[in-house]
Design a protein around this motif. Structure first.
Motif, PDB file in Angstrom:
ATOM      1  N   HIS A 112      -0.087  -1.745  -2.437  1.00  0.00           N
ATOM      2  CA  HIS A 112       0.167  -3.175  -2.638  1.00  0.00           C
ATOM      3  C   HIS A 112       0.825  -3.776  -1.396  1.00  0.00           C
ATOM      4  O   HIS A 112       0.445  -4.864  -0.942  1.00  0.00           O
ATOM      5  N   ILE A 113       1.799  -3.073  -0.835  1.00  0.00           N
ATOM      6  CA  ILE A 113       2.479  -3.559   0.372  1.00  0.00           C
ATOM      7  C   ILE A 113       1.498  -3.629   1.536  1.00  0.00           C
ATOM      8  O   ILE A 113       1.429  -4.647   2.244  1.00  0.00           O
ATOM      9  N   LEU A 114       0.721  -2.573   1.730  1.00  0.00           N
ATOM     10  CA  LEU A 114      -0.248  -2.563   2.834  1.00  0.00           C
ATOM     11  C   LEU A 114      -1.291  -3.663   2.653  1.00  0.00           C
ATOM     12  O   LEU A 114      -1.636  -4.363   3.612  1.00  0.00           O
ATOM     13  N   GLY A 115      -1.808  -3.819   1.453  1.00  0.00           N
ATOM     14  CA  GLY A 115      -2.791  -4.863   1.189  1.00  0.00           C
ATOM     15  C   GLY A 115      -2.235  -6.247   1.446  1.00  0.00           C
ATOM     16  O   GLY A 115      -2.915  -7.115   2.004  1.00  0.00           O
ATOM     17  N   ASN A 167       4.637  -8.238  -6.673  1.00  0.00           N
ATOM     18  CA  ASN A 167       5.175  -8.558  -7.988  1.00  0.00           C
ATOM     19  C   ASN A 167       5.721  -7.320  -8.697  1.00  0.00           C
ATOM     20  O   ASN A 167       5.008  -6.339  -8.873  1.00  0.00           O
ATOM     21  N   GLY A 168       7.001  -7.397  -9.083  1.00  0.00           N
ATOM     22  CA  GLY A 168       7.610  -6.338  -9.875  1.00  0.00           C
ATOM     23  C   GLY A 168       8.437  -5.335  -9.090  1.00  0.00           C
ATOM     24  O   GLY A 168       9.171  -4.544  -9.683  1.00  0.00           O
ATOM     25  N   ILE A 169       8.356  -5.351  -7.782  1.00  0.00           N
ATOM     26  CA  ILE A 169       9.122  -4.397  -6.975  1.00  0.00           C
ATOM     27  C   ILE A 169      10.543  -4.929  -6.783  1.00  0.00           C
ATOM     28  O   ILE A 169      10.751  -6.138  -6.672  1.00  0.00           O
ATOM     29  N   GLY A 170      11.505  -4.015  -6.774  1.00  0.00           N
ATOM     30  CA  GLY A 170      12.892  -4.391  -6.530  1.00  0.00           C
ATOM     31  C   GLY A 170      13.238  -4.290  -5.049  1.00  0.00           C
ATOM     32  O   GLY A 170      12.508  -3.685  -4.259  1.00  0.00           O
ATOM     33  N   ARG A 171      14.356  -4.869  -4.684  1.00  0.00           N
ATOM     34  CA  ARG A 171      14.798  -4.860  -3.282  1.00  0.00           C
ATOM     35  C   ARG A 171      14.943  -3.445  -2.733  1.00  0.00           C
ATOM     36  O   ARG A 171      14.487  -3.159  -1.627  1.00  0.00           O
ATOM     37  N   LYS A 172      15.609  -2.603  -3.489  1.00  0.00           N
ATOM     38  CA  LYS A 172      15.880  -1.245  -3.031  1.00  0.00           C
ATOM     39  C   LYS A 172      14.573  -0.465  -2.828  1.00  0.00           C
ATOM     40  O   LYS A 172      14.404   0.241  -1.824  1.00  0.00           O
ATOM     41  N   MET A 173      13.649  -0.587  -3.764  1.00  0.00           N
ATOM     42  CA  MET A 173      12.373   0.121  -3.669  1.00  0.00           C
ATOM     43  C   MET A 173      11.544  -0.424  -2.509  1.00  0.00           C
ATOM     44  O   MET A 173      10.925   0.333  -1.766  1.00  0.00           O
ATOM     45  N   LEU A 174      11.519  -1.742  -2.337  1.00  0.00           N
ATOM     46  CA  LEU A 174      10.782  -2.330  -1.219  1.00  0.00           C
ATOM     47  C   LEU A 174      11.338  -1.827   0.101  1.00  0.00           C
ATOM     48  O   LEU A 174      10.580  -1.440   0.994  1.00  0.00           O
ATOM     49  N   SER A 175      12.633  -1.793   0.219  1.00  0.00           N
ATOM     50  CA  SER A 175      13.265  -1.298   1.441  1.00  0.00           C
ATOM     51  C   SER A 175      12.871   0.152   1.721  1.00  0.00           C
ATOM     52  O   SER A 175      12.519   0.505   2.850  1.00  0.00           O
ATOM     53  N   LYS A 176      12.904   1.001   0.686  1.00  0.00           N
ATOM     54  CA  LYS A 176      12.540   2.417   0.843  1.00  0.00           C
ATOM     55  C   LYS A 176      11.073   2.558   1.248  1.00  0.00           C
ATOM     56  O   LYS A 176      10.737   3.313   2.161  1.00  0.00           O
ATOM     57  N   GLU A 177      10.187   1.814   0.578  1.00  0.00           N
ATOM     58  CA  GLU A 177       8.758   1.911   0.872  1.00  0.00           C
ATOM     59  C   GLU A 177       8.457   1.412   2.286  1.00  0.00           C
ATOM     60  O   GLU A 177       7.632   1.995   2.985  1.00  0.00           O
ATOM     61  N   GLN A 184      10.495   1.520   4.842  1.00  0.00           N
ATOM     62  CA  GLN A 184      10.968   2.574   5.745  1.00  0.00           C
ATOM     63  C   GLN A 184       9.959   3.710   5.835  1.00  0.00           C
ATOM     64  O   GLN A 184       9.664   4.205   6.929  1.00  0.00           O
ATOM     65  N   ASP A 185       9.421   4.127   4.694  1.00  0.00           N
ATOM     66  CA  ASP A 185       8.415   5.199   4.680  1.00  0.00           C
ATOM     67  C   ASP A 185       7.174   4.802   5.465  1.00  0.00           C
ATOM     68  O   ASP A 185       6.640   5.582   6.258  1.00  0.00           O
ATOM     69  N   LEU A 186       6.684   3.586   5.236  1.00  0.00           N
ATOM     70  CA  LEU A 186       5.480   3.119   5.924  1.00  0.00           C
ATOM     71  C   LEU A 186       5.714   2.996   7.429  1.00  0.00           C
ATOM     72  O   LEU A 186       4.840   3.313   8.232  1.00  0.00           O
ATOM     73  N   GLU A 187       6.913   2.559   7.802  1.00  0.00           N
ATOM     74  CA  GLU A 187       7.245   2.468   9.231  1.00  0.00           C
ATOM     75  C   GLU A 187       7.340   3.862   9.852  1.00  0.00           C
ATOM     76  O   GLU A 187       6.818   4.100  10.948  1.00  0.00           O
ATOM     77  N   MET A 188       7.980   4.781   9.159  1.00  0.00           N
ATOM     78  CA  MET A 188       8.114   6.152   9.651  1.00  0.00           C
ATOM     79  C   MET A 188       6.744   6.796   9.874  1.00  0.00           C
ATOM     80  O   MET A 188       6.558   7.581  10.798  1.00  0.00           O
ATOM     81  N   ASN A 189       5.777   6.432   9.046  1.00  0.00           N
ATOM     82  CA  ASN A 189       4.431   6.996   9.153  1.00  0.00           C
ATOM     83  C   ASN A 189       3.494   6.151  10.015  1.00  0.00           C
ATOM     84  O   ASN A 189       2.278   6.348  10.002  1.00  0.00           O
ATOM     85  N   HIS A 190       4.058   5.196  10.752  1.00  0.00           N
ATOM     86  CA  HIS A 190       3.330   4.388  11.743  1.00  0.00           C
ATOM     87  C   HIS A 190       2.235   3.505  11.140  1.00  0.00           C
ATOM     88  O   HIS A 190       1.254   3.204  11.802  1.00  0.00           O
ATOM     89  N   LEU A 191       2.419   3.097   9.893  1.00  0.00           N
ATOM     90  CA  LEU A 191       1.447   2.218   9.254  1.00  0.00           C
ATOM     91  C   LEU A 191       1.864   0.754   9.359  1.00  0.00           C
ATOM     92  O   LEU A 191       1.015  -0.134   9.278  1.00  0.00           O
ATOM     93  N   ILE A 192       3.165   0.520   9.524  1.00  0.00           N
ATOM     94  CA  ILE A 192       3.674  -0.838   9.736  1.00  0.00           C
ATOM     95  C   ILE A 192       4.707  -0.799  10.861  1.00  0.00           C
ATOM     96  O   ILE A 192       5.215   0.265  11.215  1.00  0.00           O
ATOM     97  N   THR A 193       4.973  -1.988  11.393  1.00  0.00           N
ATOM     98  CA  THR A 193       6.054  -2.111  12.374  1.00  0.00           C
ATOM     99  C   THR A 193       7.079  -3.095  11.844  1.00  0.00           C
ATOM    100  O   THR A 193       6.748  -4.029  11.097  1.00  0.00           O
TER     101      THR A 193
END
Length: 120
Positions: free
Chosen positions: A34-37, A55-65, A67-76
């Motif tokens: 959902h974030i990538l899309g 829709n439906g994601i919380g602040r803490k979960m969005l922040s974690k996701e 970070q994960d996507l950035e660590m895996n070079h999918l987002i900057t």
């Protein structure tokens, strides 16, 4: 003339299975697609923009996701020199390579949903 190395079906299967495992490890979870899309459609988005769009994601979960996507070079993550500091997220070229796969999954999901609801 050099001989090409022989790759048997078993080796090819093992390589493909490892590739699938790697992809699932990076993309697993309820929110990553959902974030990538959202980032694929929205270019540069701020944290609060993403929080509204996913829709439906919380602040803490969005922040974690994120970070994960950035660590895996999918987002900057870009920190802009503004007052207050502004942070924007965007999809990388590597992340954009997922577009055909995400699009196919979306198409499959639409077809699946249509097939299931037509039967009920």
């Amino acid at each position: 003339m050099k001989k090409q190395p022989v790759v048997n079906n078993n080796q090819l299967c093992l390589v493909r299975i490892q590739g699938i495992k790697d992809a699932m490890e990076v993309l697993s979870g309820k929110w990553k697609f959902h974030i990538l899309g959202t980032l694929m459609l929205g270019e540069n988005l701020r944290f609060m923009d993403l929080l509204r769009e996913v829709n439906g994601i919380g602040r803490k979960m969005l922040s974690k996701e994120l970070q994960d996507l950035e660590m895996n070079h999918l987002i900057t993550r870009t920190v802009l020199d503004t007052k207050p500091v502004t942070v924007e997220y965007s999809i990388t070229e590597f992340g954009k390579a997922l577009y055909p796969g995400i699009n196919e999954i979306a198409n499959w999901g639409i077809a699946y949903r249509n097939a299931i609801y037509k039967k009920e």
